[in-house]
Design a protein around this motif. Structure first.
Motif, mmCIF file in Angstrom:
data_model
loop_
_atom_site.group_PDB
_atom_site.id
_atom_site.type_symbol
_atom_site.label_atom_id
_atom_site.label_comp_id
_atom_site.label_asym_id
_atom_site.label_seq_id
_atom_site.Cartn_x
_atom_site.Cartn_y
_atom_site.Cartn_z
ATOM 1 N N GLY A 54 -10.170 14.629 -3.043
ATOM 2 C CA GLY A 54 -11.271 13.889 -3.640
ATOM 3 C C GLY A 54 -11.046 12.396 -3.773
ATOM 4 N N ARG A 55 -12.160 11.691 -3.882
ATOM 5 C CA ARG A 55 -12.129 10.227 -3.947
ATOM 6 C C ARG A 55 -11.381 9.702 -5.169
ATOM 7 N NH1 ARG A 55 -18.240 8.597 -2.166
ATOM 8 N NH2 ARG A 55 -17.969 8.950 0.072
ATOM 9 N N ALA A 56 -11.543 10.324 -6.314
ATOM 10 C CA ALA A 56 -10.847 9.834 -7.513
ATOM 11 C C ALA A 56 -9.332 9.879 -7.301
ATOM 12 C CB ALA A 56 -11.243 10.636 -8.739
ATOM 13 N N ALA A 57 -8.845 10.939 -6.680
ATOM 14 C CA ALA A 57 -7.410 11.048 -6.402
ATOM 15 C C ALA A 57 -6.983 10.005 -5.374
ATOM 16 C CB ALA A 57 -7.070 12.456 -5.913
ATOM 17 N N ILE A 58 -7.839 9.719 -4.403
ATOM 18 C CA ILE A 58 -7.542 8.700 -3.399
ATOM 19 C C ILE A 58 -7.444 7.332 -4.054
ATOM 20 C CG2 ILE A 58 -8.490 7.489 -1.382
ATOM 21 C CD1 ILE A 58 -9.656 10.296 -0.536
ATOM 22 N N VAL A 59 -8.385 7.012 -4.923
ATOM 23 C CA VAL A 59 -8.365 5.721 -5.627
ATOM 24 C C VAL A 59 -7.091 5.586 -6.456
ATOM 25 C CG1 VAL A 59 -9.487 4.334 -7.428
ATOM 26 C CG2 VAL A 59 -10.865 5.379 -5.611
ATOM 27 N N ALA A 60 -6.742 6.629 -7.192
ATOM 28 C CA ALA A 60 -5.533 6.588 -8.023
ATOM 29 C C ALA A 60 -4.289 6.399 -7.152
ATOM 30 C CB ALA A 60 -5.418 7.856 -8.861
ATOM 31 N N PHE A 61 -4.217 7.126 -6.044
ATOM 32 C CA PHE A 61 -3.082 7.022 -5.136
ATOM 33 C C PHE A 61 -2.964 5.605 -4.561
ATOM 34 C CE2 PHE A 61 -1.618 6.936 -0.761
ATOM 35 C CZ PHE A 61 -0.355 7.485 -0.873
ATOM 36 N N LEU A 62 -4.063 5.073 -4.049
ATOM 37 C CA LEU A 62 -4.024 3.741 -3.430
ATOM 38 C C LEU A 62 -3.738 2.645 -4.453
ATOM 39 C CD1 LEU A 62 -6.963 4.067 -0.882
ATOM 40 C CD2 LEU A 62 -4.500 4.108 -0.390
ATOM 41 N N THR A 63 -4.242 2.802 -5.661
ATOM 42 C CA THR A 63 -3.954 1.833 -6.724
ATOM 43 C C THR A 63 -2.457 1.791 -6.989
ATOM 44 O OG1 THR A 63 -6.138 2.155 -7.703
ATOM 45 C CG2 THR A 63 -4.416 1.241 -9.133
ATOM 46 N N ARG A 64 -1.856 2.963 -7.107
ATOM 47 C CA ARG A 64 -0.401 3.070 -7.332
ATOM 48 C C ARG A 64 0.380 2.535 -6.133
ATOM 49 N NH1 ARG A 64 -0.517 8.183 -7.876
ATOM 50 N NH2 ARG A 64 0.549 8.817 -5.991
ATOM 51 N N LYS A 65 -0.071 2.892 -4.939
ATOM 52 C CA LYS A 65 0.599 2.472 -3.706
ATOM 53 C C LYS A 65 0.656 0.954 -3.610
ATOM 54 C CE LYS A 65 -0.326 2.530 1.304
ATOM 55 N NZ LYS A 65 0.989 2.919 1.801
ATOM 56 N N TRP A 66 -0.489 0.295 -3.751
ATOM 57 C CA TRP A 66 -0.531 -1.149 -3.537
ATOM 58 C C TRP A 66 0.028 -1.944 -4.711
ATOM 59 C CZ3 TRP A 66 -5.776 0.100 -1.076
ATOM 60 C CH2 TRP A 66 -5.587 0.396 0.278
ATOM 61 N N ALA A 67 0.216 -1.319 -5.846
ATOM 62 C CA ALA A 67 0.935 -1.983 -6.946
ATOM 63 C C ALA A 67 2.425 -2.049 -6.616
ATOM 64 C CB ALA A 67 0.711 -1.236 -8.258
ATOM 65 N N HIS A 68 2.909 -1.054 -5.885
ATOM 66 C CA HIS A 68 4.322 -0.996 -5.501
ATOM 67 C C HIS A 68 4.588 -1.707 -4.169
ATOM 68 C CE1 HIS A 68 8.360 0.528 -4.886
ATOM 69 N NE2 HIS A 68 7.975 1.067 -3.748
ATOM 70 N N GLU A 69 3.719 -1.496 -3.196
ATOM 71 C CA GLU A 69 3.894 -2.046 -1.848
ATOM 72 C C GLU A 69 3.217 -3.409 -1.788
ATOM 73 O OE1 GLU A 69 2.487 0.957 0.861
ATOM 74 O OE2 GLU A 69 4.151 2.292 0.383
ATOM 75 N N ARG A 70 3.965 -4.429 -2.113
ATOM 76 C CA ARG A 70 3.423 -5.788 -2.246
ATOM 77 C C ARG A 70 3.341 -6.498 -0.894
ATOM 78 N NH1 ARG A 70 6.625 -7.388 -7.795
ATOM 79 N NH2 ARG A 70 5.844 -5.605 -8.959
ATOM 80 N N ASP A 71 2.365 -7.394 -0.779
ATOM 81 C CA ASP A 71 2.124 -8.160 0.461
ATOM 82 C C ASP A 71 1.962 -7.248 1.673
ATOM 83 O OD1 ASP A 71 2.055 -10.728 -0.674
ATOM 84 O OD2 ASP A 71 4.244 -10.777 -0.739
#
Length: 157
Positions: A54-71
């Protein structure tokens, strides 16, 4: 009115390439809400060893991902396509909070519904630590890779 995300299946080589580039451009903007709109409400993902629905899980995953994976900077390339499926290979570069750079290499298999929304995404990814001087992806962030920037094959990846 139902959502659509052109180009729609069945894919031709040209429309599959357009779909891959649209996905690359969206991911390079690092906007989880916007990226999630390309997936069905009940989209199923396997990303490495993580399973999402689901989209909510995708948003949560990508938010976490891009907070860690900078630039974060990503390049995708079409590997194969058929009807409503596309396979891509990709590489992306990022650094962590300590400043260590990585290049991630991977493959994705995508399946789309008739409206062009992705209903399945299966990703296998490996990270390789690299020196900052070994980076190959250079363009302003966030934003799409410029048209004249080399692709994966041009970079020997």
């Amino acid at each position: 009115m139902s959502e659509t995300r052109p180009p729609l299946p069945p894919f031709t080589r040209e429309t599959a390439i357009q779909k891959v580039r649209a996905a690359e451009d969206a991911w390079n903007r690092c906007d989880p809400e916007r990226v999630a709109l390309a997936y069905t409400e009940d989209s199923r993902w396997r990303n490495r060893a993580e399973f999402l629905v689901g989209r909510a899980a995708i948003v949560a995953f990508l938010t976490r991902k891009w907070a860690h994976e900078r630039d974060y900077r990503l390049i995708k390339g079409l590997w194969a396509f058929n009807e409503n499926r596309i396979a891509v290979r990709f590489a992306y570069e990022w650094h962590d909070e300590s400043g260590q750079w990585f290049r991630a290499y991977g493959n994705e298999n995508w399946a789309f519904d008739e409206a062009g929304l992705m209903r399945e995404r299966h990703a296998s990814i490996n990270n390789l630590p690299i020196a900052a001087s070994d980076r190959l992806f250079h363009w302003p962030r966030p934003g799409a890779r410029p048209a004249d920037h080399p692709g994966l094959s041009d970079l020997g990846l």
